[in-house]
Design a protein around this motif. Structure first.
Motif, PDB file in Angstrom:
ATOM      1  N   THR A  44      11.155  -4.913  -8.523  1.00 27.03           N
ATOM      2  CA  THR A  44      12.149  -4.114  -7.813  1.00 27.03           C
ATOM      3  C   THR A  44      11.725  -2.654  -7.637  1.00 27.03           C
ATOM      4  O   THR A  44      12.468  -1.871  -7.054  1.00 27.03           O
ATOM      5  CB  THR A  44      13.504  -4.145  -8.558  1.00 27.03           C
ATOM      6  OG1 THR A  44      13.320  -3.624  -9.869  1.00 27.03           O
ATOM      7  CG2 THR A  44      14.079  -5.544  -8.596  1.00 27.03           C
ATOM      8  N   ARG A  45      10.563  -2.285  -8.138  1.00 19.97           N
ATOM      9  CA  ARG A  45      10.082  -0.896  -8.030  1.00 19.97           C
ATOM     10  C   ARG A  45       9.266  -0.719  -6.753  1.00 19.97           C
ATOM     11  O   ARG A  45       8.372  -1.501  -6.455  1.00 19.97           O
ATOM     12  CB  ARG A  45       9.236  -0.554  -9.252  1.00 19.97           C
ATOM     13  CG  ARG A  45       8.601   0.825  -9.314  1.00 19.97           C
ATOM     14  CD  ARG A  45       9.547   1.987  -9.570  1.00 19.97           C
ATOM     15  NE  ARG A  45      10.712   1.734 -10.363  1.00 19.97           N
ATOM     16  CZ  ARG A  45      10.819   1.921 -11.682  1.00 19.97           C
ATOM     17  NH1 ARG A  45       9.791   2.327 -12.384  1.00 19.97           N
ATOM     18  NH2 ARG A  45      11.966   1.691 -12.294  1.00 19.97           N
ATOM     19  N   LEU A  46       9.598   0.313  -6.006  1.00 20.38           N
ATOM     20  CA  LEU A  46       8.857   0.674  -4.803  1.00 20.38           C
ATOM     21  C   LEU A  46       8.068   1.945  -5.054  1.00 20.38           C
ATOM     22  O   LEU A  46       8.524   2.836  -5.779  1.00 20.38           O
ATOM     23  CB  LEU A  46       9.811   0.937  -3.632  1.00 20.38           C
ATOM     24  CG  LEU A  46      10.697  -0.208  -3.179  1.00 20.38           C
ATOM     25  CD1 LEU A  46      11.667   0.288  -2.096  1.00 20.38           C
ATOM     26  CD2 LEU A  46       9.858  -1.360  -2.659  1.00 20.38           C
ATOM     27  N   ASP A  91      13.879   2.251  -6.449  1.00 19.79           N
ATOM     28  CA  ASP A  91      14.074   0.863  -6.865  1.00 19.79           C
ATOM     29  C   ASP A  91      14.864   0.094  -5.810  1.00 19.79           C
ATOM     30  O   ASP A  91      15.521   0.685  -4.962  1.00 19.79           O
ATOM     31  CB  ASP A  91      14.818   0.797  -8.205  1.00 19.79           C
ATOM     32  CG  ASP A  91      13.932   1.154  -9.386  1.00 19.79           C
ATOM     33  OD1 ASP A  91      12.692   1.178  -9.222  1.00 19.79           O
ATOM     34  OD2 ASP A  91      14.475   1.420 -10.462  1.00 19.79           O
ATOM     35  N   LEU A  92      14.777  -1.219  -5.905  1.00 14.90           N
ATOM     36  CA  LEU A  92      15.558  -2.115  -5.059  1.00 14.90           C
ATOM     37  C   LEU A  92      16.609  -2.826  -5.893  1.00 14.90           C
ATOM     38  O   LEU A  92      16.459  -2.977  -7.110  1.00 14.90           O
ATOM     39  CB  LEU A  92      14.648  -3.169  -4.418  1.00 14.90           C
ATOM     40  CG  LEU A  92      13.675  -2.679  -3.361  1.00 14.90           C
ATOM     41  CD1 LEU A  92      12.738  -3.808  -2.945  1.00 14.90           C
ATOM     42  CD2 LEU A  92      14.406  -2.127  -2.152  1.00 14.90           C
ATOM     43  N   GLU A 113      12.174  -6.277   3.066  1.00 18.90           N
ATOM     44  CA  GLU A 113      10.794  -6.395   3.533  1.00 18.90           C
ATOM     45  C   GLU A 113      10.759  -6.760   5.022  1.00 18.90           C
ATOM     46  O   GLU A 113       9.919  -6.246   5.767  1.00 18.90           O
ATOM     47  CB  GLU A 113      10.030  -7.404   2.690  1.00 18.90           C
ATOM     48  CG  GLU A 113       9.756  -6.888   1.289  1.00 18.90           C
ATOM     49  CD  GLU A 113       8.866  -7.803   0.472  1.00 18.90           C
ATOM     50  OE1 GLU A 113       8.471  -8.889   0.954  1.00 18.90           O
ATOM     51  OE2 GLU A 113       8.561  -7.422  -0.675  1.00 18.90           O
ATOM     52  N   ILE A 137      15.872  -8.392  -1.295  1.00 21.50           N
ATOM     53  CA  ILE A 137      14.488  -7.909  -1.259  1.00 21.50           C
ATOM     54  C   ILE A 137      13.762  -8.485  -0.044  1.00 21.50           C
ATOM     55  O   ILE A 137      13.042  -7.768   0.665  1.00 21.50           O
ATOM     56  CB  ILE A 137      13.762  -8.231  -2.574  1.00 21.50           C
ATOM     57  CG1 ILE A 137      14.343  -7.374  -3.710  1.00 21.50           C
ATOM     58  CG2 ILE A 137      12.254  -8.015  -2.444  1.00 21.50           C
ATOM     59  CD1 ILE A 137      13.863  -7.748  -5.097  1.00 21.50           C
ATOM     60  N   GLN A 140      18.562  -0.496  -1.663  1.00 15.48           N
ATOM     61  CA  GLN A 140      17.896   0.435  -2.574  1.00 15.48           C
ATOM     62  C   GLN A 140      18.818   0.897  -3.700  1.00 15.48           C
ATOM     63  O   GLN A 140      20.031   0.927  -3.543  1.00 15.48           O
ATOM     64  CB  GLN A 140      17.422   1.665  -1.788  1.00 15.48           C
ATOM     65  CG  GLN A 140      16.458   1.336  -0.680  1.00 15.48           C
ATOM     66  CD  GLN A 140      16.255   2.496   0.272  1.00 15.48           C
ATOM     67  OE1 GLN A 140      17.133   3.342   0.464  1.00 15.48           O
ATOM     68  NE2 GLN A 140      15.095   2.531   0.902  1.00 15.48           N
ATOM     69  N   TYR A 165       4.682   0.168  -1.294  1.00 16.33           N
ATOM     70  CA  TYR A 165       4.223  -0.930  -2.137  1.00 16.33           C
ATOM     71  C   TYR A 165       5.382  -1.358  -3.032  1.00 16.33           C
ATOM     72  O   TYR A 165       6.231  -0.536  -3.390  1.00 16.33           O
ATOM     73  CB  TYR A 165       3.054  -0.486  -3.020  1.00 16.33           C
ATOM     74  CG  TYR A 165       1.834  -0.082  -2.235  1.00 16.33           C
ATOM     75  CD1 TYR A 165       0.822  -0.995  -1.963  1.00 16.33           C
ATOM     76  CD2 TYR A 165       1.697   1.215  -1.762  1.00 16.33           C
ATOM     77  CE1 TYR A 165      -0.305  -0.626  -1.246  1.00 16.33           C
ATOM     78  CE2 TYR A 165       0.569   1.596  -1.038  1.00 16.33           C
ATOM     79  CZ  TYR A 165      -0.419   0.680  -0.789  1.00 16.33           C
ATOM     80  OH  TYR A 165      -1.537   1.037  -0.073  1.00 16.33           O
ATOM     81  N   ARG A 166       5.399  -2.636  -3.405  1.00 16.25           N
ATOM     82  CA  ARG A 166       6.469  -3.151  -4.262  1.00 16.25           C
ATOM     83  C   ARG A 166       5.890  -3.942  -5.423  1.00 16.25           C
ATOM     84  O   ARG A 166       4.961  -4.724  -5.265  1.00 16.25           O
ATOM     85  CB  ARG A 166       7.394  -4.074  -3.460  1.00 16.25           C
ATOM     86  CG  ARG A 166       8.556  -4.633  -4.282  1.00 16.25           C
ATOM     87  CD  ARG A 166       9.495  -5.487  -3.445  1.00 16.25           C
ATOM     88  NE  ARG A 166       8.926  -6.751  -3.048  1.00 16.25           N
ATOM     89  CZ  ARG A 166       8.880  -7.851  -3.834  1.00 16.25           C
ATOM     90  NH1 ARG A 166       9.375  -7.822  -5.058  1.00 16.25           N
ATOM     91  NH2 ARG A 166       8.353  -8.966  -3.376  1.00 16.25           N
TER      92      ARG A 166
END
Length: 114
Positions: free
Chosen positions: A51-53, A10-11, A22, A18, A89, A47-48
């Motif tokens: 806030t989930r990567l 997560d971010l 990126e 964010i 993160q 991929y985002r």
């Protein structure tokens, strides 16, 4: 032949952080890409959604994740990058203490369907 790994992280929920995260990944340090390739990572995509990567990583067949982790901890530039990235993160709610990117469980594969 390659192996594929899917991992989640997560971010921090902050639009500016964010955006900065990126930007760093559009301008990743060459020492980092060199390190990834040197130790068997053939392809990596992140991929985002919010806030989930999700990271999809394809490695050479002989990739050794423990050796990669040891080499990463011994490389000052990689440690600098990881410390910087940790500013942006956060572990997911399901991440064990002391870990970052955690493996996702595959629940479907089209190629395995009849």
């Amino acid at each position: 032949m390659t192996r594929r790994y899917c991992r989640a992280l997560d971010l921090v929920d902050d639009p500016q952080l964010i955006a900065d995260y990126e930007r760093y990944h559009r301008e990743i340090w060459p020492e980092i890409t060199g390190h990834l390739r040197r130790y068997g990572i053939a392809e990596m995509e992140i991929y985002r959604l919010g806030t989930r990567l999700m990271m999809v990583m394809e490695t050479t067949e002989d990739f050794d994740s423990e050796e990669f982790a040891r080499r990463s901890l011994a490389d000052p530039k990689v440690c600098e990058w990881e410390a910087l990235m940790w500013r942006y993160q956060r572990p997911t709610p399901w991440t064990p203490a002391g870990e970052k990117w955690v493996a996702m469980t595959r629940i479907f594969s089209l190629t395995e369907q009849k």
